[in-house]
Design a protein around this motif. Structure first.
Motif, PDB file in Angstrom:
ATOM      1  N   GLY A  11       7.428 -24.339  28.784  1.00  0.00           N
ATOM      2  CA  GLY A  11       7.910 -23.022  29.582  1.00  0.00           C
ATOM      3  C   GLY A  11       7.533 -21.995  28.343  1.00  0.00           C
ATOM      4  O   GLY A  11       7.819 -21.278  28.241  1.00  0.00           O
ATOM      5  N   GLN A  12       6.734 -21.731  28.476  1.00  0.00           N
ATOM      6  CA  GLN A  12       5.475 -20.503  27.782  1.00  0.00           C
ATOM      7  C   GLN A  12       4.869 -19.804  28.202  1.00  0.00           C
ATOM      8  O   GLN A  12       4.491 -18.204  27.959  1.00  0.00           O
ATOM      9  CB  GLN A  12       4.392 -21.233  26.287  1.00  0.00           C
ATOM     10  N   LEU A  13       5.142 -20.231  29.814  1.00  0.00           N
ATOM     11  CA  LEU A  13       4.606 -18.856  30.568  1.00  0.00           C
ATOM     12  C   LEU A  13       5.904 -19.371  31.501  1.00  0.00           C
ATOM     13  O   LEU A  13       6.438 -19.770  32.062  1.00  0.00           O
ATOM     14  CB  LEU A  13       2.811 -19.795  31.297  1.00  0.00           C
ATOM     15  N   ALA A  14       5.433 -17.931  32.613  1.00  0.00           N
ATOM     16  CA  ALA A  14       6.643 -16.703  33.054  1.00  0.00           C
ATOM     17  C   ALA A  14       7.040 -17.888  34.558  1.00  0.00           C
ATOM     18  O   ALA A  14       5.491 -18.370  35.299  1.00  0.00           O
ATOM     19  CB  ALA A  14       6.860 -15.864  33.641  1.00  0.00           C
ATOM     20  N   ALA A  15       7.712 -18.569  34.957  1.00  0.00           N
ATOM     21  CA  ALA A  15       7.683 -19.357  36.338  1.00  0.00           C
ATOM     22  C   ALA A  15       9.243 -18.673  36.754  1.00  0.00           C
ATOM     23  O   ALA A  15       9.926 -17.838  36.550  1.00  0.00           O
ATOM     24  CB  ALA A  15       8.296 -20.434  36.061  1.00  0.00           C
ATOM     25  N   HIS A  74       1.069  -9.490  40.309  1.00  0.00           N
ATOM     26  CA  HIS A  74       1.933  -8.711  40.784  1.00  0.00           C
ATOM     27  C   HIS A  74       3.689  -9.148  40.720  1.00  0.00           C
ATOM     28  O   HIS A  74       4.300  -8.391  40.556  1.00  0.00           O
ATOM     29  CB  HIS A  74       2.185  -7.232  41.998  1.00  0.00           C
ATOM     30  N   ASP A  75       3.130 -10.672  41.316  1.00  0.00           N
ATOM     31  CA  ASP A  75       5.477 -11.360  41.038  1.00  0.00           C
ATOM     32  C   ASP A  75       5.486 -11.016  39.825  1.00  0.00           C
ATOM     33  O   ASP A  75       7.156 -11.017  39.116  1.00  0.00           O
ATOM     34  CB  ASP A  75       4.952 -12.594  41.291  1.00  0.00           C
ATOM     35  N   LEU A  76       4.791 -10.948  38.223  1.00  0.00           N
ATOM     36  CA  LEU A  76       4.867 -10.238  37.110  1.00  0.00           C
ATOM     37  C   LEU A  76       5.910  -9.494  36.681  1.00  0.00           C
ATOM     38  O   LEU A  76       5.991  -8.648  35.549  1.00  0.00           O
ATOM     39  CB  LEU A  76       3.721 -11.004  36.180  1.00  0.00           C
ATOM     40  N   ASP A  77       5.749  -8.422  37.186  1.00  0.00           N
ATOM     41  CA  ASP A  77       5.528  -7.057  37.777  1.00  0.00           C
ATOM     42  C   ASP A  77       7.180  -6.839  37.157  1.00  0.00           C
ATOM     43  O   ASP A  77       7.580  -5.541  36.122  1.00  0.00           O
ATOM     44  CB  ASP A  77       5.281  -5.777  39.015  1.00  0.00           C
ATOM     45  N   THR A  78       7.980  -7.256  37.577  1.00  0.00           N
ATOM     46  CA  THR A  78       9.388  -7.016  37.209  1.00  0.00           C
ATOM     47  C   THR A  78       9.743  -7.948  36.303  1.00  0.00           C
ATOM     48  O   THR A  78      10.502  -8.264  35.390  1.00  0.00           O
ATOM     49  CB  THR A  78      10.836  -7.861  38.078  1.00  0.00           C
ATOM     50  N   VAL A  79       8.788  -8.877  35.720  1.00  0.00           N
ATOM     51  CA  VAL A  79       9.313  -9.654  34.260  1.00  0.00           C
ATOM     52  C   VAL A  79       8.807  -9.503  32.571  1.00  0.00           C
ATOM     53  O   VAL A  79       7.340  -8.701  32.691  1.00  0.00           O
ATOM     54  CB  VAL A  79       8.281 -10.861  34.865  1.00  0.00           C
ATOM     55  N   PRO A  80       9.079  -9.120  31.970  1.00  0.00           N
ATOM     56  CA  PRO A  80       8.844  -8.258  30.525  1.00  0.00           C
ATOM     57  C   PRO A  80       8.033  -9.503  30.166  1.00  0.00           C
ATOM     58  O   PRO A  80       8.419 -10.505  29.628  1.00  0.00           O
ATOM     59  CB  PRO A  80       9.874  -8.111  29.637  1.00  0.00           C
ATOM     60  N   THR A  81       7.260  -9.066  29.887  1.00  0.00           N
ATOM     61  CA  THR A  81       5.596 -10.124  29.118  1.00  0.00           C
ATOM     62  C   THR A  81       5.260  -9.515  27.852  1.00  0.00           C
ATOM     63  O   THR A  81       5.254 -10.406  26.976  1.00  0.00           O
ATOM     64  CB  THR A  81       4.383 -10.480  30.043  1.00  0.00           C
ATOM     65  N   THR A  99      -1.616  -4.868  28.751  1.00  0.00           N
ATOM     66  CA  THR A  99      -3.364  -5.031  28.894  1.00  0.00           C
ATOM     67  C   THR A  99      -3.202  -5.272  31.271  1.00  0.00           C
ATOM     68  O   THR A  99      -2.350  -5.486  31.024  1.00  0.00           O
ATOM     69  CB  THR A  99      -4.146  -6.360  29.154  1.00  0.00           C
ATOM     70  N   PRO A 100      -4.756  -4.618  31.147  1.00  0.00           N
ATOM     71  CA  PRO A 100      -4.186  -4.771  32.948  1.00  0.00           C
ATOM     72  C   PRO A 100      -3.924  -6.479  33.156  1.00  0.00           C
ATOM     73  O   PRO A 100      -4.011  -7.429  32.984  1.00  0.00           O
ATOM     74  CB  PRO A 100      -5.990  -4.630  33.473  1.00  0.00           C
ATOM     75  N   ARG A 101      -3.202  -6.026  34.409  1.00  0.00           N
ATOM     76  CA  ARG A 101      -2.681  -7.576  34.850  1.00  0.00           C
ATOM     77  C   ARG A 101      -3.825  -7.932  36.480  1.00  0.00           C
ATOM     78  O   ARG A 101      -4.052  -7.296  36.931  1.00  0.00           O
ATOM     79  CB  ARG A 101      -1.223  -7.462  35.565  1.00  0.00           C
ATOM     80  N   SER A 139       1.616 -14.902  32.375  1.00  0.00           N
ATOM     81  CA  SER A 139       2.026 -14.389  31.549  1.00  0.00           C
ATOM     82  C   SER A 139       1.317 -13.852  30.669  1.00  0.00           C
ATOM     83  O   SER A 139       2.032 -13.014  29.821  1.00  0.00           O
ATOM     84  CB  SER A 139       3.950 -14.610  31.340  1.00  0.00           C
ATOM     85  N   MET A 140      -0.088 -14.947  30.396  1.00  0.00           N
ATOM     86  CA  MET A 140      -0.295 -14.896  29.252  1.00  0.00           C
ATOM     87  C   MET A 140      -1.831 -14.525  29.567  1.00  0.00           C
ATOM     88  O   MET A 140      -2.260 -14.867  30.291  1.00  0.00           O
ATOM     89  CB  MET A 140      -0.430 -16.333  28.336  1.00  0.00           C
ATOM     90  N   PRO A 141      -1.663 -13.502  28.736  1.00  0.00           N
ATOM     91  CA  PRO A 141      -3.925 -13.510  29.026  1.00  0.00           C
ATOM     92  C   PRO A 141      -5.037 -13.984  29.087  1.00  0.00           C
ATOM     93  O   PRO A 141      -4.696 -14.642  28.195  1.00  0.00           O
ATOM     94  CB  PRO A 141      -3.940 -11.883  28.080  1.00  0.00           C
ATOM     95  N   GLY A 142      -5.535 -14.122  30.235  1.00  0.00           N
ATOM     96  CA  GLY A 142      -6.853 -15.344  29.765  1.00  0.00           C
ATOM     97  C   GLY A 142      -6.409 -16.420  30.330  1.00  0.00           C
ATOM     98  O   GLY A 142      -6.875 -17.838  30.573  1.00  0.00           O
ATOM     99  N   VAL A 143      -5.079 -16.717  31.208  1.00  0.00           N
ATOM    100  CA  VAL A 143      -4.913 -18.314  31.205  1.00  0.00           C
ATOM    101  C   VAL A 143      -4.055 -17.226  33.128  1.00  0.00           C
ATOM    102  O   VAL A 143      -3.247 -16.891  33.303  1.00  0.00           O
ATOM    103  CB  VAL A 143      -3.458 -18.361  30.473  1.00  0.00           C
TER     104      VAL A 143
END
Length: 564
Positions: free
Chosen positions: A483-487, A497-504, A508-510, A516-520
């Motif tokens: 559960g560490q990444l947004a799903a 852009h599916d994460l635009d409404t998810v507070p992370t 940094t640029p998406r 939801s984790m940079p580099g993953v």
């Protein structure tokens, strides 16, 4: 090549002798030598073996050489070569190669044959097709490994499914109805408490093997001649999941100079690897099997130096700074600066009472040669209405009649490609039943029937079948992330852009395909909103590698900077 199977089918697929031009190319990479009768060219259990071409005389492939139950698998004469696909995918030898009569051999070192397969289109096509055909026939005959255990033992059923996914040749001796299984256990002095056991030619017997035992025996790549990089190193790119998307990411990453490792819970290929025939993949007008696609991808990845790890099931994930760590069920941990998740999705389990006891023994979630061998000559049912179900029905119709294709919906038009709908409709062995749902099993010593209900009328019907093949829905293989990444609500990972409404909490640029984790990053069927097609997964995997570079550039670090 002599037909020695004894049932009208060759144990290994015969091929036309090598042409003079092909022999010339192989001779330039190898060396000739005289071989006396009885010389062992390679032995079961060898970690690797070279490529042998018979020039004069004859050579045999033998199972259990020197034992009372020794069995001839195949014989080869002049201009024919020994081996099968495991030679190119870092698998141990499962048979012995021995000269039957005195003669002369051309011996090509493994590294040289791998180079030729990677660089010479003519030899590559010829050798790969021959090797893959031989593996398919070995699977059909169950040659290689032997599993002894009870159908009622959950551990035994799990091993059956694992070996099926790994496309390993296997004979299963069920304690419940095979008296010779008990006799063999007495001969081996194996107590019931040690079951299930796996007999591996040329290797120690495995007693109730755990994930670490399976990984050690079947999952490890052979050492690289140039040293490569070790499993304890922090690699540039770690790809988890060896389906089409993961293989594409690994190939592109390594070809761009990244130190790349690829993990898969079973064998490379993912769900696509279990497809009997993929007809709509660009560049293959005659279609290709999922096993062929997977083998070609694995050989290509090895060519660029990817560290390949089979039977490495991810169970944990953690990140610290810019290093991501993935832990496997055998206790190993792999670390990387960038991570691409391509673990795909699994078909949902059929919600029928008592079904768990028959999974891997009458109820299957793939339709390949080993499963078809289990139901050879018997009526079967295929449950599902998408492409995978259609491909399975067509494949199974070669050996089963009838094949009942059970569809919950009103037709196939909304879920299956038109070319498959037409092929199913024109096949006299396939009977399509719409508005149909499975509700019960009939079992005795084996699976004998399936109870279905017409969802429109409520009428129950019993079908006489010897096997049930399930291809319904999809559950993402993302539980190991904790559960560490947004799903999304179904567990598929959100990216771009599916994460635009998810507070992370990130500033940094998406990037597309980035979680939801940079580099993953996530590609293929595990990603929310992905197109469930092989070509789409391959495209996402290759594109994600480019975005790995973009992410590192945005963070001010270049993956290809020299390390201190």
């Amino acid at each position: 090549m002599d037909d020695v199977a004894g049932d009208g089918r060759p144990a290994w697929v015969p091929a036309a002798p090598l042409s003079a031009e092909q022999l010339r190319k192989l001779a330039a990479a190898g060396s000739e030598h005289a071989a006396p009768g009885g010389e062992v060219l390679f032995a079961a259990g060898d970690a690797s073996y070279d490529f042998f071409v018979v020039l004069e005389g004859s050579a045999d492939i033998v199972e259990r050489l020197g034992e009372a139950d020794e069995r001839l698998v195949a014989s080869y004469g002049p201009a024919e070569f020994l081996g099968e696909i495991g030679m190119l995918t870092s698998e141990r030898a499962r048979f012995d190669g021995v000269m039957r009569t005195p003669g002369r051999l051309l011996r090509v070192p493994l590294a040289q044959i791998q180079t030729l397969v990677a660089q010479d289109p003519d030899l590559s096509e010829y050798i790969l097709r021959t090797f893959l055909g031989r593996r398919a026939n070995l699977l059909r005959r169950g040659a290689g490994l032997t599993l002894i255990g009870s159908r009622y033992d959950e551990r035994c059923r799990a091993l059956l499914q694992s070996f099926s996914r790994s496309r390993a040749g296997l004979t299963w001796m069920d304690l419940e109805d095979q008296t010779d299984a008990e006799a063999l256990l007495r001969e081996l002095r194996v107590p019931v408490t040690d079951l299930p056991i796996v007999l591996i030619p040329g290797r120690p017997l495995l007693r109730n093997p755990q994930p670490a035992d399976i990984a050690a025996e079947f999952g490890e790549p052979s050492g690289r001649a140039d040293g490569g990089f070790g499993d304890d190193d922090i690699c540039d790119l770690l790809v988890v999941g060896g389906g089409p998307g993961g293989l594409a990411a690994a190939v592109y990453g390594a070809s761009e100079g990244l130190q790349t490792a690829l993990l898969d819970a079973a064998a490379f290929g993912g769900q696509a690897g279990t497809s009997s025939r993929i007809e709509n993949y660009l560049g293959f007008p005659a279609g290709l099997s999922g096993a062929e696609l997977a083998a070609r991808g694995a050989v290509q990845a090895a060519k660029f130096g990817v560290r390949l790890h089979r039977n490495a099931r991810a169970t944990g994930f953690a990140s610290e700074g810019d290093v991501h760590a993935v832990t496997c069920d055998d206790g190993r941990t792999f670390r990387a600066r960038s991570l691409i998740i391509a673990t795909g999705a699994e078909y949902r389990r059929l919600a029928v009472p008592g079904i768990a006891a028959w999974e891997g023994n009458g109820v299957f979630y793939s339709a390949t040669v080993p499963e078809a061998r289990h139901t050879d000559g018997q009526p079967v049912a295929v449950i599902g209405g998408a492409n995978s179900a259609g491909q399975a029905a067509l494949f199974l119709s070669r050996t089963s009649d009838p094949v009942h294709l059970l569809v919950r919906g009103k037709d196939l038009d909304h879920s299956m490609s038109r070319y498959l709908i037409d092929a199913v409709a024109s096949n006299p062995r396939i009977r399509v039943r719409v508005h149909t749902e499975a509700v019960g099993l009939t079992t005795d010593a084996a699976l004998t029937g399936l109870t279905v209900v017409d969802r429109a009328t409520g009428r129950h019907t019993s079908l006489d079948v010897g096997g049930v093949f399930v291809f319904i829905g999809a559950t993402p293989c993302t539980d190991w992330l904790g559960g560490q990444l947004a799903a999304d609500p179904k567990g598929f990972l959100l990216t771009g852009h599916d994460l635009d409404t998810v507070p992370t909490g990130r500033h940094t640029p998406r990037f597309p395909f980035e979680t939801s984790m940079p580099g993953v990053f996530c590609v293929g069927d595990a990603r929310s909103g992905s197109v469930k097609r092989v070509a789409a997964a391959v495209g996402e995997g290759s594109a994600a590698v480019r975005l790995v570079f973009e992410r590192r550039r945005a963070d001010g670090t270049d993956l290809l900077d020299p390390r201190p």
